[in-house]
Design an enzyme around this catalytic site. Structure first.
Site, PDB file in Angstrom:
ATOM      1  N   HIS A 184       9.848   7.987  14.414  1.00 16.86           N
ATOM      2  CA  HIS A 184       8.800   7.048  13.981  1.00 16.86           C
ATOM      3  C   HIS A 184       7.431   7.725  14.023  1.00 16.86           C
ATOM      4  O   HIS A 184       6.549   7.346  14.798  1.00 16.86           O
ATOM      5  CB  HIS A 184       8.800   5.789  14.867  1.00 16.86           C
ATOM      6  CG  HIS A 184       8.081   4.640  14.219  1.00 16.86           C
ATOM      7  ND1 HIS A 184       8.382   3.338  14.474  1.00 16.86           N
ATOM      8  CD2 HIS A 184       7.066   4.599  13.311  1.00 16.86           C
ATOM      9  CE1 HIS A 184       7.596   2.545  13.767  1.00 16.86           C
ATOM     10  NE2 HIS A 184       6.779   3.303  13.050  1.00 16.86           N
TER      11      HIS A 184
ATOM     12  N   ASP B 154      13.122   7.484   9.614  1.00 18.13           N
ATOM     13  CA  ASP B 154      12.014   7.665  10.553  1.00 18.13           C
ATOM     14  C   ASP B 154      12.001   6.544  11.585  1.00 18.13           C
ATOM     15  O   ASP B 154      11.306   6.641  12.584  1.00 18.13           O
ATOM     16  CB  ASP B 154      10.677   7.694   9.790  1.00 18.13           C
ATOM     17  CG  ASP B 154       9.519   8.058  10.705  1.00 18.13           C
ATOM     18  OD1 ASP B 154       9.660   9.048  11.460  1.00 18.13           O
ATOM     19  OD2 ASP B 154       8.483   7.368  10.681  1.00 18.13           O
TER      20      ASP B 154
ATOM     21  N   ALA C  33      10.116   2.276   7.191  1.00 18.92           N
ATOM     22  CA  ALA C  33       9.470   0.965   7.422  1.00 18.92           C
ATOM     23  C   ALA C  33       9.801   0.461   8.830  1.00 18.92           C
ATOM     24  O   ALA C  33       9.059   0.746   9.770  1.00 18.92           O
ATOM     25  CB  ALA C  33       9.886  -0.019   6.341  1.00 18.92           C
ATOM     26  N   ARG C  34      10.902  -0.229   8.987  1.00 13.57           N
ATOM     27  CA  ARG C  34      11.295  -0.719  10.313  1.00 13.57           C
ATOM     28  C   ARG C  34      12.812  -0.648  10.441  1.00 13.57           C
ATOM     29  O   ARG C  34      13.552  -0.992   9.509  1.00 13.57           O
ATOM     30  CB  ARG C  34      10.840  -2.167  10.518  1.00 13.57           C
ATOM     31  CG  ARG C  34       9.352  -2.325  10.801  1.00 13.57           C
ATOM     32  CD  ARG C  34       8.925  -1.727  12.153  1.00 13.57           C
ATOM     33  NE  ARG C  34       7.514  -1.845  12.412  1.00 13.57           N
ATOM     34  CZ  ARG C  34       6.598  -0.922  12.112  1.00 13.57           C
ATOM     35  NH1 ARG C  34       6.963   0.195  11.514  1.00 13.57           N
ATOM     36  NH2 ARG C  34       5.326  -1.095  12.409  1.00 13.57           N
TER      37      ARG C  34
ATOM     38  N   ARG D 116       0.827  -1.218   0.000  1.00 17.15           N
ATOM     39  CA  ARG D 116       0.000   0.000   0.000  1.00 17.15           C
ATOM     40  C   ARG D 116       0.860   1.267   0.000  1.00 17.15           C
ATOM     41  O   ARG D 116       0.644   2.185  -0.786  1.00 17.15           O
ATOM     42  CB  ARG D 116      -0.907   0.004   1.230  1.00 17.15           C
ATOM     43  CG  ARG D 116      -1.980  -1.074   1.187  1.00 17.15           C
ATOM     44  CD  ARG D 116      -2.852  -1.090   2.423  1.00 17.15           C
ATOM     45  NE  ARG D 116      -2.304  -0.426   3.574  1.00 17.15           N
ATOM     46  CZ  ARG D 116      -2.927   0.491   4.303  1.00 17.15           C
ATOM     47  NH1 ARG D 116      -4.139   0.846   4.012  1.00 17.15           N
ATOM     48  NH2 ARG D 116      -2.343   1.031   5.353  1.00 17.15           N
TER      49      ARG D 116
ATOM     50  N   GLU E  77      14.465   1.254  18.851  1.00 22.08           N
ATOM     51  CA  GLU E  77      13.811   2.526  19.173  1.00 22.08           C
ATOM     52  C   GLU E  77      12.740   2.351  20.258  1.00 22.08           C
ATOM     53  O   GLU E  77      12.317   3.328  20.875  1.00 22.08           O
ATOM     54  CB  GLU E  77      13.165   3.128  17.917  1.00 22.08           C
ATOM     55  CG  GLU E  77      12.022   2.267  17.385  1.00 22.08           C
ATOM     56  CD  GLU E  77      11.385   2.789  16.107  1.00 22.08           C
ATOM     57  OE1 GLU E  77      12.112   3.209  15.191  1.00 22.08           O
ATOM     58  OE2 GLU E  77      10.150   2.752  16.022  1.00 22.08           O
TER      59      GLU E  77
HETATM   60  P1  NAI Z   1       1.785  -3.772   2.896  1.00 20.50           P
HETATM   61  O1  NAI Z   1       1.577  -5.062   3.596  1.00 20.50           O
HETATM   62  O2  NAI Z   1       0.646  -3.174   2.126  1.00 20.50           O
HETATM   63  O3  NAI Z   1       3.026  -3.920   1.895  1.00 20.50           O
HETATM   64  C1  NAI Z   1       4.235  -4.522   2.242  1.00 20.50           C
HETATM   65  C2  NAI Z   1       4.879  -5.021   0.979  1.00 20.50           C
HETATM   66  O4  NAI Z   1       6.186  -5.492   1.314  1.00 20.50           O
HETATM   67  C3  NAI Z   1       4.133  -6.189   0.313  1.00 20.50           C
HETATM   68  O5  NAI Z   1       3.973  -5.941  -1.067  1.00 20.50           O
HETATM   69  C4  NAI Z   1       5.040  -7.388   0.566  1.00 20.50           C
HETATM   70  O6  NAI Z   1       4.978  -8.352  -0.445  1.00 20.50           O
HETATM   71  C5  NAI Z   1       6.393  -6.711   0.619  1.00 20.50           C
HETATM   72  N1  NAI Z   1       7.427  -7.491   1.264  1.00 20.50           N
HETATM   73  C6  NAI Z   1       7.308  -8.347   2.297  1.00 20.50           C
HETATM   74  N2  NAI Z   1       8.508  -8.868   2.599  1.00 20.50           N
HETATM   75  C7  NAI Z   1       9.380  -8.335   1.723  1.00 20.50           C
HETATM   76  C8  NAI Z   1      10.764  -8.497   1.517  1.00 20.50           C
HETATM   77  N3  NAI Z   1      11.481  -9.324   2.283  1.00 20.50           N
HETATM   78  N4  NAI Z   1      11.344  -7.801   0.536  1.00 20.50           N
HETATM   79  C9  NAI Z   1      10.621  -6.976  -0.244  1.00 20.50           C
HETATM   80  N5  NAI Z   1       9.307  -6.777  -0.103  1.00 20.50           N
HETATM   81  C10 NAI Z   1       8.703  -7.470   0.872  1.00 20.50           C
HETATM   82  O7  NAI Z   1       2.319  -2.775   4.001  1.00 20.50           O
HETATM   83  P2  NAI Z   1       2.267  -1.187   3.986  1.00 20.50           P
HETATM   84  O8  NAI Z   1       0.986  -0.720   4.578  1.00 20.50           O
HETATM   85  O9  NAI Z   1       2.652  -0.696   2.647  1.00 20.50           O
HETATM   86  O10 NAI Z   1       3.408  -0.848   5.056  1.00 20.50           O
HETATM   87  C11 NAI Z   1       4.762  -1.179   4.785  1.00 20.50           C
HETATM   88  C12 NAI Z   1       5.557  -1.046   6.071  1.00 20.50           C
HETATM   89  O11 NAI Z   1       5.615   0.321   6.453  1.00 20.50           O
HETATM   90  C13 NAI Z   1       4.914  -1.723   7.289  1.00 20.50           C
HETATM   91  O12 NAI Z   1       5.211  -3.100   7.324  1.00 20.50           O
HETATM   92  C14 NAI Z   1       5.522  -0.991   8.431  1.00 20.50           C
HETATM   93  O13 NAI Z   1       6.718  -1.644   8.813  1.00 20.50           O
HETATM   94  C15 NAI Z   1       5.845   0.376   7.856  1.00 20.50           C
HETATM   95  N6  NAI Z   1       5.020   1.443   8.434  1.00 20.50           N
HETATM   96  C16 NAI Z   1       5.662   2.509   8.985  1.00 20.50           C
HETATM   97  C17 NAI Z   1       4.967   3.574   9.524  1.00 20.50           C
HETATM   98  C18 NAI Z   1       5.660   4.775  10.068  1.00 20.50           C
HETATM   99  O14 NAI Z   1       5.023   5.613  10.707  1.00 20.50           O
HETATM  100  N7  NAI Z   1       6.953   4.942   9.850  1.00 20.50           N
HETATM  101  C19 NAI Z   1       3.491   3.535   9.577  1.00 20.50           C
HETATM  102  C20 NAI Z   1       2.900   2.393   8.900  1.00 20.50           C
HETATM  103  C21 NAI Z   1       3.662   1.378   8.376  1.00 20.50           C
END
Ligand code: NAI
Length: 327
Positions: A294, A257, A232-233, A153, A262
Site C-alpha cells: 500500500h 498494492d 484502491a482498497r 481523479r 492489511e
Molecule cells: P475519487 O473520489 O476522485 O474517485 C472515485 C471514483 O469512484 C468516483 O468517480 C466515484 O463515482 C467512483 N465510485 C464510487 N463508488 C463506485 C462503485 N461502487 N463502482 C464504481 N465506481 C465507483 O477518488 P480518487 O482520488 O480517484 O481515489 C480512488 C481510490 O484510490 C480511493 O478511494 C482510495 O481507495 C484509493 N487510493 C489508494 C492509494 C494507494 O496508495 N494505493 C492512495 C490514494 C487513494
C-alpha cells in the site's frame, strides 16, 4: 503559533517539517509516536495537531481539546480515522491534505505492465542468474482491452496515461464523467466489463455497496487469463475467490498494492513474525502476483504536499483566514 506533529517520520518528513515550519513561522513539536491518551498532554500549548492515519476516537479527541487544541489536521486524503462528528461537538476543526493523483496513477500503470510482462518471474530469475525464456513470454498492451473501474481523479489519470500504449480502454463508474466520454472512452456495464476486459484496474473507494465487487461470480464471467490490478482498497476483491481464480488459471496475474486485512501489517517490519493473514501469504507466493505494501501514493511529491499543506492549513486556521483544507 505552535503545532504538535505526531508520527513524524525521521527519514522523510522531519527535514520538510523543519523547512516549512521555519518558512511559515510555526513553532513545531515533532513527536515520532502516534497520538494516544498518554502523550496527548504533549500538545499542551499547541493550537493544532498534525497526525496521520491512527484512529482518533471521541475520547482521544477530548483529551486534546482538554489541553487546548483547536484544530486537527491529517497528512492524508481520507479522514475516516477521525471521529469528525465528535470533533465538531468538542469544538475542534478537522482538516486534511489531499495530494495529486499522479503517483497512484503512474503506479497502477506500472503494475499493469509488470503483470502483463510477468515481471515478478523475470526479476526472480535474474536474481538467481536464471536467464532462460520459457514461461516469461508477455503480452502487448496494444492488443488488450483495459477496464478502469472508478473514473475519479486517479482513474481519469490512469486512462490518460494509457493513451500512449494503443490499448482499447473502457470504463465503469456509478456516475459517468463527460470528460472521460469526450476522450473516447466508453462507459460499459460491469457485466460488459467482465466479458471484454483483459486487464481490470480498480480506482473506486471501498463502500458498503461494492465490498467484494470482484467475487467468485464476477470472476466466472471474466475472460480467461484476465489480469487484475488493485491500487484502491483490498476489500474490493474477495481474496479467497482471487486465490481460487489464480489456482485454476482463470486469472492470469494480479498486481496488488492493497489486500484485505492489511491494517497493522503494512508499514511495519514483520520479518521475524508469524503473520495472521493467510490470504496475503498465499497471494505473495504466486509467481504471477505482485504484492506491494500500500504505497502507490508514496512519492517525493506526496511527502512535500502533505507536510507543506497540513502546515499551511494550520497557519490559515491560526490566522483566522479561509482554509481550503477544512473538511
Ligand atoms: P475519487 O473520489 O476522485 O474517485 C472515485 C471514483 O469512484 C468516483 O468517480 C466515484 O463515482 C467512483 N465510485 C464510487 N463508488 C463506485 C462503485 N461502487 N463502482 C464504481 N465506481 C465507483 O477518488 P480518487 O482520488 O480517484 O481515489 C480512488 C481510490 O484510490 C480511493 O478511494 C482510495 O481507495 C484509493 N487510493 C489508494 C492509494 C494507494 O496508495 N494505493 C492512495 C490514494 C487513494
Amino acid at each position: 503559533m505552535k503545532v504538535t506533529v505526531y508520527n513524524c517520520r525521521e527519514f522523510d518528513e522531519k527535514e520538510l517539517f523543519l523547512k516549512y515550519g521555519k518558512e511559515l513561522g510555526i513553532e513545531l513539536l515533532l513527536c515520532p509516536d502516534a497520538p494516544h491518551m498518554e502523550n496527548a498532554a504533549l500538545a499542551k500549548g499547541s493550537t493544532c495537531i498534525d497526525i496521520i492515519t491512527s484512529p482518533m476516537p471521541a475520547e482521544l479527541l477530548k483529551a486534546f481539546a482538554d489541553v487546548g487544541v483547536k484544530y486537527v489536521t491529517t497528512r492524508t486524503i481520507g479522514y475516516d480515522h477521525i471521529d469528525v462528528k465528535a470533533a465538531k461537538e468538542l469544538g475542534l476543526t478537522v482538516a486534511n491534505a489531499p495530494y495529486g493523483p499522479y503517483g497512484v496513477a503512474d503506479y497502477a500503470v506500472m503494475l499493469i505492465l509488470m503483470t502483463i510482462r510477468k515481471m515478478k518471474r523475470i526479476i526472480e530469475r535474474t536474481n538467481i542468474q536464471d536467464y532462460s525464456l520459457k514461461g516469461i513470454q508477455g503480452r502487448e498492451l496494444k492488443d488488450l482491452t483495459v477496464g478502469v473501474i472508478g473514473t475519479g481523479r486517479i482513474g481519469q489519470r490512469v486512462l490518460e496515461n494509457l493513451t500512449g500504449f494503443g490499448c482499447k480502454r473502457i470504463a465503469y463508474d456509478l456516475y459517468e464523467n463527460d470528460q472521460v466520454k469526450a476522450s473516447g472512452v466508453p462507459y460499459v456495464t460491469l457485466d460488459e466489463m467482465w466479458q471484454s476486459a483483459d486487464v481490470i484496474t480498480l480506482h473506486a473507494p471501498l463502500t458498503d455497496d461494492n465490498y467484494h465487487m470482484i467475487n467468485e461470480q464476477a470472476i466466472a464471467k471474466m475472460k480467461d487469463g484476465v489480469m487484475l490490478v488493485n491500487t484502491a482498497r483490498g476489500g474490493l476483491i474477495d481474496s479467497a475467490a482471487l486465490i481460487d481464480g489464480i489456482e485454476s488459471g482463470k486469472i492470469g496475474g494480479a498486481g496488488l498494492d492493497v489486500v484485505e486485512n492489511e491494517f497493522g501489517l503494512y508499514y511495519y517490519d514483520h520479518k521475524s513474525d508469524i503473520l495472521n493473514n493467510r490470504e496475503l501469504a498465499i497471494l505473495r507466493g504466486f509467481p504471477n502476483v505482485t504484492v506491494t505494501h500500500h504505497m502507490a501514493f508514496y512519492t517525493d511529491d506526496y511527502v512535500v504536499t502533505v507536510v507543506r499543506d497540513s502546515l499551511l492549513g494550520c497557519k490559515c486556521f491560526m490566522e483566522g483566514r479561509e482554509n481550503p483544507w477544512e473538511v
